[in-house]
Write a protein that holds these residues in place. Structure first.
Motif, short mmCIF file in Angstrom:
data_model
loop_
_atom_site.label_atom_id
_atom_site.label_comp_id
_atom_site.label_asym_id
_atom_site.label_seq_id
_atom_site.Cartn_x
_atom_site.Cartn_y
_atom_site.Cartn_z
N LEU A 106 65.51 -130.30 -0.09
CA LEU A 106 64.94 -131.23 -1.07
C LEU A 106 64.91 -132.58 -0.36
CD1 LEU A 106 66.94 -130.09 -4.25
CD2 LEU A 106 64.78 -129.20 -3.35
N GLY A 107 63.83 -132.82 0.36
CA GLY A 107 63.79 -133.95 1.27
C GLY A 107 62.61 -134.88 1.07
N GLY A 108 62.41 -135.73 2.05
CA GLY A 108 61.32 -136.69 2.01
C GLY A 108 60.24 -136.34 3.02
N THR A 109 59.12 -137.03 2.91
CA THR A 109 58.02 -136.83 3.85
C THR A 109 58.00 -137.90 4.94
OG1 THR A 109 56.49 -138.17 2.53
CG2 THR A 109 56.62 -135.81 2.02
N GLY A 110 58.82 -138.93 4.78
CA GLY A 110 58.81 -140.04 5.72
C GLY A 110 57.79 -141.11 5.39
N LYS A 111 57.04 -140.91 4.30
CA LYS A 111 55.98 -141.85 3.93
C LYS A 111 56.38 -142.74 2.75
CE LYS A 111 52.39 -138.64 5.44
NZ LYS A 111 51.20 -137.84 5.05
N GLU A 112 57.39 -142.32 1.99
CA GLU A 112 57.78 -143.10 0.81
C GLU A 112 58.92 -144.06 1.14
OE1 GLU A 112 56.58 -138.94 -0.74
OE2 GLU A 112 58.00 -139.70 0.76
N GLU A 113 59.08 -145.04 0.28
CA GLU A 113 60.23 -145.93 0.33
C GLU A 113 60.93 -145.88 -1.03
OE1 GLU A 113 58.99 -149.79 1.50
OE2 GLU A 113 58.21 -149.14 3.45
N GLN A 114 62.18 -146.24 -1.05
CA GLN A 114 63.01 -146.24 -2.26
C GLN A 114 63.13 -144.82 -2.82
OE1 GLN A 114 61.41 -149.32 -4.81
NE2 GLN A 114 62.38 -150.94 -3.62
N LYS A 115 62.29 -144.43 -3.77
CA LYS A 115 62.36 -143.06 -4.31
C LYS A 115 61.62 -142.13 -3.35
CE LYS A 115 63.38 -140.02 -7.58
NZ LYS A 115 63.23 -138.78 -6.79
N ARG A 116 62.38 -141.38 -2.55
CA ARG A 116 61.78 -140.61 -1.46
C ARG A 116 61.88 -139.10 -1.66
NH1 ARG A 116 65.62 -143.72 0.46
NH2 ARG A 116 66.77 -142.00 1.41
N HIS A 117 62.68 -138.68 -2.63
CA HIS A 117 63.00 -137.27 -2.76
C HIS A 117 62.63 -136.74 -4.14
CE1 HIS A 117 65.90 -139.00 0.25
NE2 HIS A 117 65.32 -138.05 0.96
N PRO A 118 62.54 -135.43 -4.28
CA PRO A 118 62.02 -134.85 -5.53
C PRO A 118 63.00 -134.89 -6.69
CG PRO A 118 62.66 -133.12 -4.00
CD PRO A 118 62.78 -134.40 -3.24
N ASP A 119 62.43 -134.74 -7.89
CA ASP A 119 63.20 -134.52 -9.11
C ASP A 119 63.05 -133.06 -9.50
OD1 ASP A 119 63.87 -137.19 -9.22
OD2 ASP A 119 62.33 -137.71 -10.69
N ILE A 120 64.16 -132.40 -9.76
CA ILE A 120 64.17 -130.99 -10.13
C ILE A 120 64.66 -130.89 -11.57
CG2 ILE A 120 64.95 -128.69 -9.49
CD1 ILE A 120 63.43 -130.15 -7.26
N ASP A 121 63.81 -130.47 -12.47
CA ASP A 121 64.17 -130.40 -13.88
C ASP A 121 65.03 -129.18 -14.19
OD1 ASP A 121 62.79 -132.72 -14.27
OD2 ASP A 121 61.12 -131.84 -15.39
N ASP A 122 65.41 -129.05 -15.46
CA ASP A 122 66.31 -127.98 -15.89
C ASP A 122 65.72 -126.59 -15.64
OD1 ASP A 122 67.84 -130.07 -16.81
OD2 ASP A 122 67.39 -129.74 -18.93
N ASN A 123 66.61 -125.64 -15.35
CA ASN A 123 66.27 -124.21 -15.28
C ASN A 123 65.26 -123.87 -14.19
OD1 ASN A 123 67.86 -123.72 -17.71
ND2 ASN A 123 66.16 -124.68 -18.81
N VAL A 124 65.26 -124.62 -13.12
CA VAL A 124 64.37 -124.35 -11.99
C VAL A 124 65.10 -123.46 -10.98
CG1 VAL A 124 63.24 -125.39 -9.97
CG2 VAL A 124 62.98 -126.43 -12.23
N LEU A 125 64.35 -122.54 -10.37
CA LEU A 125 64.89 -121.69 -9.30
C LEU A 125 64.10 -121.98 -8.02
CD1 LEU A 125 65.96 -118.01 -9.36
CD2 LEU A 125 64.35 -118.77 -7.61
N ILE A 126 64.83 -122.24 -6.92
CA ILE A 126 64.21 -122.51 -5.63
C ILE A 126 64.73 -121.48 -4.64
CG2 ILE A 126 63.77 -124.24 -3.86
CD1 ILE A 126 64.45 -126.39 -5.88
N ALA A 127 63.84 -120.62 -4.18
CA ALA A 127 64.24 -119.48 -3.35
C ALA A 127 64.48 -119.89 -1.90
CB ALA A 127 63.18 -118.39 -3.44
N ALA A 128 65.02 -118.96 -1.13
CA ALA A 128 65.49 -119.22 0.23
C ALA A 128 64.40 -119.81 1.13
CB ALA A 128 66.02 -117.93 0.85
N GLY A 129 64.80 -120.85 1.87
CA GLY A 129 63.90 -121.43 2.87
C GLY A 129 62.84 -122.36 2.35
N ALA A 130 62.75 -122.56 1.05
CA ALA A 130 61.71 -123.43 0.49
C ALA A 130 61.98 -124.89 0.82
CB ALA A 130 61.62 -123.24 -1.02
N LYS A 131 60.90 -125.64 0.98
CA LYS A 131 60.98 -127.08 1.25
C LYS A 131 60.22 -127.81 0.14
CE LYS A 131 62.59 -125.45 5.08
NZ LYS A 131 64.04 -125.22 5.18
#
Length: 218
Positions: A106-131
């Motif tokens: 759960l990372g950044g792209t290098g293009k944003e400043e301040q808020k650089r990373h994602p928001d993940i809401d309730d009940n989300v599933l993120i499977a292996a190796g996902a970016k």
């Protein structure tokens, strides 16, 4: 803190079929160790003890293989299963009842400043190796397929796969014109380049053959 630990242990017992009892989960579940260390680091981070917070974070990374920046906001009942290689960035916000598997970023792209990373809401599933990268939002009840790269917002109740990620299902219904949900068909740029070179070689051979048949000299 003790109530949170008990809640987390019960959650693992409920979700992980390999978990046998509370003592085993308490001692061996690296995902919980990473989360509990993060709760301490996050409190220090909010009080501006950033160096101490980063030290705890890095120690946790060393022992668990899971890196959670002290600035990240983590909800309740976060389940990090087989978490080796998981990275969660500083400005990431994670809701409740989220499941994350190994190798997730759960990372950044290098293009944003301040808020650089994602928001993940309730009940989300993120499977292996996902970016999941950048200042984007994954809305509640969504699923991110293994090895997907998600660069845009994902609507609620959606299933996303591919590179870049695209929605194949929403609210249980297959999305019209979506590609087949087949992880073996994910793009392979190296293979595409090889196929392109093979096509160029075939074209060149065809041209040479035509020149020879027409009696021309090369």
């Amino acid at each position: 803190m003790l109530d949170r630990m008990k809640e987390d242990i019960d959650m693992v017992l409920e979700m992980d079929p390999a978990a046998k009892n509370r003592m085993e989960v308490f001692i061996t579940c690296s995902g919980l160790h990473a989360i509990w260390s993060h709760l301490i680091a996050h409190k220090l981070y909010k009080k501006k003890f950033t160096t101490s917070a980063r030290i705890i974070s890095q120690m946790s990374r060393f022992f668990t293989g899971i890196e959670i920046h002290p600035g990240a906001q983590v909800g309740r009942r976060l389940f990090i299963d087989h978490g080796m290689g998981t990275v969660i960035g500083e400005t990431c916000r994670i809701g409740d009842n989220v499941t994350i598997y190994q190798g997730v970023t759960l990372g950044g792209t290098g293009k944003e400043e301040q808020k650089r990373h994602p928001d993940i809401d309730d009940n989300v599933l993120i499977a292996a190796g996902a970016k999941v990268l950048g200042n984007i939002r994954i809305h509640e009840n969504s699923k991110i397929g293994a090895n997907s790269v998600v660069l845009k917002d994902v609507p609620r109740d959606a299933t996303v796969v591919g590179i870049p990620g695209y929605v194949v299902k929403q609210a249980g219904e297959k999305v019209k014109n979506a590609r087949d949900l087949n992880h073996t068909d994910l793009p392979d740029p190296i293979l595409d380049m090889i196929h392109g070179l093979e096509d160029e070689i075939k074209d060149f051979r065809h041209e040479v053959r035509n020149e020879v048949e027409n009696g021309s000299h090369i």
